[in-house]
Design a protein around this motif. Structure first.
Motif, PDB file in Angstrom:
ATOM      1  N   VAL A 101      24.800  20.230  73.426  1.00  0.00           N
ATOM      2  CA  VAL A 101      24.662  18.913  72.794  1.00  0.00           C
ATOM      3  C   VAL A 101      23.759  19.012  71.566  1.00  0.00           C
ATOM      4  O   VAL A 101      24.062  18.438  70.515  1.00  0.00           O
ATOM      5  CB  VAL A 101      24.133  17.873  73.802  1.00  0.00           C
ATOM      6  CG1 VAL A 101      23.728  16.590  73.109  1.00  0.00           C
ATOM      7  CG2 VAL A 101      25.163  17.601  74.879  1.00  0.00           C
ATOM      8  N   LEU A 102      22.660  19.742  71.676  1.00  0.00           N
ATOM      9  CA  LEU A 102      21.741  19.902  70.539  1.00  0.00           C
ATOM     10  C   LEU A 102      22.427  20.595  69.368  1.00  0.00           C
ATOM     11  O   LEU A 102      22.300  20.162  68.217  1.00  0.00           O
ATOM     12  CB  LEU A 102      20.498  20.680  70.961  1.00  0.00           C
ATOM     13  CG  LEU A 102      19.500  20.988  69.848  1.00  0.00           C
ATOM     14  CD1 LEU A 102      18.911  19.697  69.286  1.00  0.00           C
ATOM     15  CD2 LEU A 102      18.414  21.908  70.344  1.00  0.00           C
ATOM     16  N   ILE A 103      23.160  21.649  69.645  1.00  0.00           N
ATOM     17  CA  ILE A 103      23.862  22.373  68.579  1.00  0.00           C
ATOM     18  C   ILE A 103      24.904  21.478  67.911  1.00  0.00           C
ATOM     19  O   ILE A 103      25.004  21.436  66.680  1.00  0.00           O
ATOM     20  CB  ILE A 103      24.487  23.664  69.127  1.00  0.00           C
ATOM     21  CG1 ILE A 103      23.377  24.662  69.472  1.00  0.00           C
ATOM     22  CG2 ILE A 103      25.467  24.277  68.147  1.00  0.00           C
ATOM     23  CD1 ILE A 103      23.832  25.867  70.245  1.00  0.00           C
ATOM     24  N   LEU A 104      25.671  20.741  68.707  1.00  0.00           N
ATOM     25  CA  LEU A 104      26.666  19.832  68.133  1.00  0.00           C
ATOM     26  C   LEU A 104      26.009  18.723  67.326  1.00  0.00           C
ATOM     27  O   LEU A 104      26.538  18.296  66.291  1.00  0.00           O
ATOM     28  CB  LEU A 104      27.550  19.253  69.238  1.00  0.00           C
ATOM     29  CG  LEU A 104      28.479  20.244  69.925  1.00  0.00           C
ATOM     30  CD1 LEU A 104      29.204  19.583  71.086  1.00  0.00           C
ATOM     31  CD2 LEU A 104      29.450  20.854  68.939  1.00  0.00           C
ATOM     32  N   TRP A 105      24.863  18.230  67.781  1.00  0.00           N
ATOM     33  CA  TRP A 105      24.109  17.195  67.068  1.00  0.00           C
ATOM     34  C   TRP A 105      23.708  17.701  65.678  1.00  0.00           C
ATOM     35  O   TRP A 105      23.898  17.015  64.676  1.00  0.00           O
ATOM     36  CB  TRP A 105      22.872  16.827  67.887  1.00  0.00           C
ATOM     37  CG  TRP A 105      22.072  15.706  67.329  1.00  0.00           C
ATOM     38  CD1 TRP A 105      21.119  15.779  66.343  1.00  0.00           C
ATOM     39  CD2 TRP A 105      22.142  14.332  67.716  1.00  0.00           C
ATOM     40  NE1 TRP A 105      20.599  14.540  66.108  1.00  0.00           N
ATOM     41  CE2 TRP A 105      21.203  13.637  66.931  1.00  0.00           C
ATOM     42  CE3 TRP A 105      22.896  13.634  68.648  1.00  0.00           C
ATOM     43  CZ2 TRP A 105      21.004  12.267  67.053  1.00  0.00           C
ATOM     44  CZ3 TRP A 105      22.693  12.274  68.770  1.00  0.00           C
ATOM     45  CH2 TRP A 105      21.758  11.603  67.981  1.00  0.00           C
ATOM     46  N   LEU A 106      23.152  18.914  65.630  1.00  0.00           N
ATOM     47  CA  LEU A 106      22.712  19.475  64.346  1.00  0.00           C
ATOM     48  C   LEU A 106      23.892  19.807  63.444  1.00  0.00           C
ATOM     49  O   LEU A 106      23.800  19.650  62.212  1.00  0.00           O
ATOM     50  CB  LEU A 106      21.842  20.710  64.602  1.00  0.00           C
ATOM     51  CG  LEU A 106      20.522  20.440  65.318  1.00  0.00           C
ATOM     52  CD1 LEU A 106      19.803  21.746  65.599  1.00  0.00           C
ATOM     53  CD2 LEU A 106      19.638  19.491  64.533  1.00  0.00           C
ATOM     54  N   ILE A 107      24.995  20.239  64.006  1.00  0.00           N
ATOM     55  CA  ILE A 107      26.186  20.515  63.209  1.00  0.00           C
ATOM     56  C   ILE A 107      26.703  19.222  62.577  1.00  0.00           C
ATOM     57  O   ILE A 107      27.089  19.206  61.401  1.00  0.00           O
ATOM     58  CB  ILE A 107      27.274  21.202  64.053  1.00  0.00           C
ATOM     59  CG1 ILE A 107      26.862  22.629  64.364  1.00  0.00           C
ATOM     60  CG2 ILE A 107      28.629  21.168  63.361  1.00  0.00           C
ATOM     61  CD1 ILE A 107      27.754  23.348  65.352  1.00  0.00           C
ATOM     62  N   ILE A 129      24.124  22.521  79.059  1.00  0.00           N
ATOM     63  CA  ILE A 129      24.739  21.334  78.452  1.00  0.00           C
ATOM     64  C   ILE A 129      23.832  20.775  77.364  1.00  0.00           C
ATOM     65  O   ILE A 129      24.298  20.394  76.289  1.00  0.00           O
ATOM     66  CB  ILE A 129      25.035  20.265  79.530  1.00  0.00           C
ATOM     67  CG1 ILE A 129      26.127  20.775  80.468  1.00  0.00           C
ATOM     68  CG2 ILE A 129      25.439  18.956  78.897  1.00  0.00           C
ATOM     69  CD1 ILE A 129      26.376  19.891  81.655  1.00  0.00           C
ATOM     70  N   ALA A 130      22.535  20.756  77.612  1.00  0.00           N
ATOM     71  CA  ALA A 130      21.587  20.257  76.613  1.00  0.00           C
ATOM     72  C   ALA A 130      21.618  21.110  75.351  1.00  0.00           C
ATOM     73  O   ALA A 130      21.535  20.587  74.235  1.00  0.00           O
ATOM     74  CB  ALA A 130      20.184  20.216  77.193  1.00  0.00           C
ATOM     75  N   SER A 131      21.748  22.411  75.516  1.00  0.00           N
ATOM     76  CA  SER A 131      21.820  23.308  74.356  1.00  0.00           C
ATOM     77  C   SER A 131      23.069  23.043  73.532  1.00  0.00           C
ATOM     78  O   SER A 131      23.021  23.013  72.297  1.00  0.00           O
ATOM     79  CB  SER A 131      21.806  24.767  74.813  1.00  0.00           C
ATOM     80  OG  SER A 131      20.613  25.068  75.479  1.00  0.00           O
TER      81      SER A 131
END
Length: 65
Positions: free
Chosen positions: A7-13, A3-5
């Motif tokens: 969230v991080l990918i969506l944050w950077l996108i 889930i953290a991965s």
């Protein structure tokens, strides 16, 4: 961890999308100010849509005479 991965990918996108909306990807990159501003905008992610508009000012070292 998964889930953290995500969230991080969506944050950077979201940050990359915000930088695109501000036309940071158009034209050549002339100095470190533009590179740093693009990087900070991407790292700020969705905070860009809450009013954050990060800008960085930097100076590259000049060669000695």
């Amino acid at each position: 961890m998964r889930i953290a991965s995500v969230v991080l990918i969506l944050w950077l996108i979201a940050g990359a999308f915000a930088a695109g909306q501000r036309n940071y990807y158009t034209g050549p990159v002339d100095n470190c100010n533009q590179v740093a501003t693009i990087a900070v905008t991407i790292l700020a992610g969705p905070l860009n849509y809450l009013g954050m508009n990060p800008k960085i000012a930097c100076q590259t070292p000049q060669p000695s005479k």
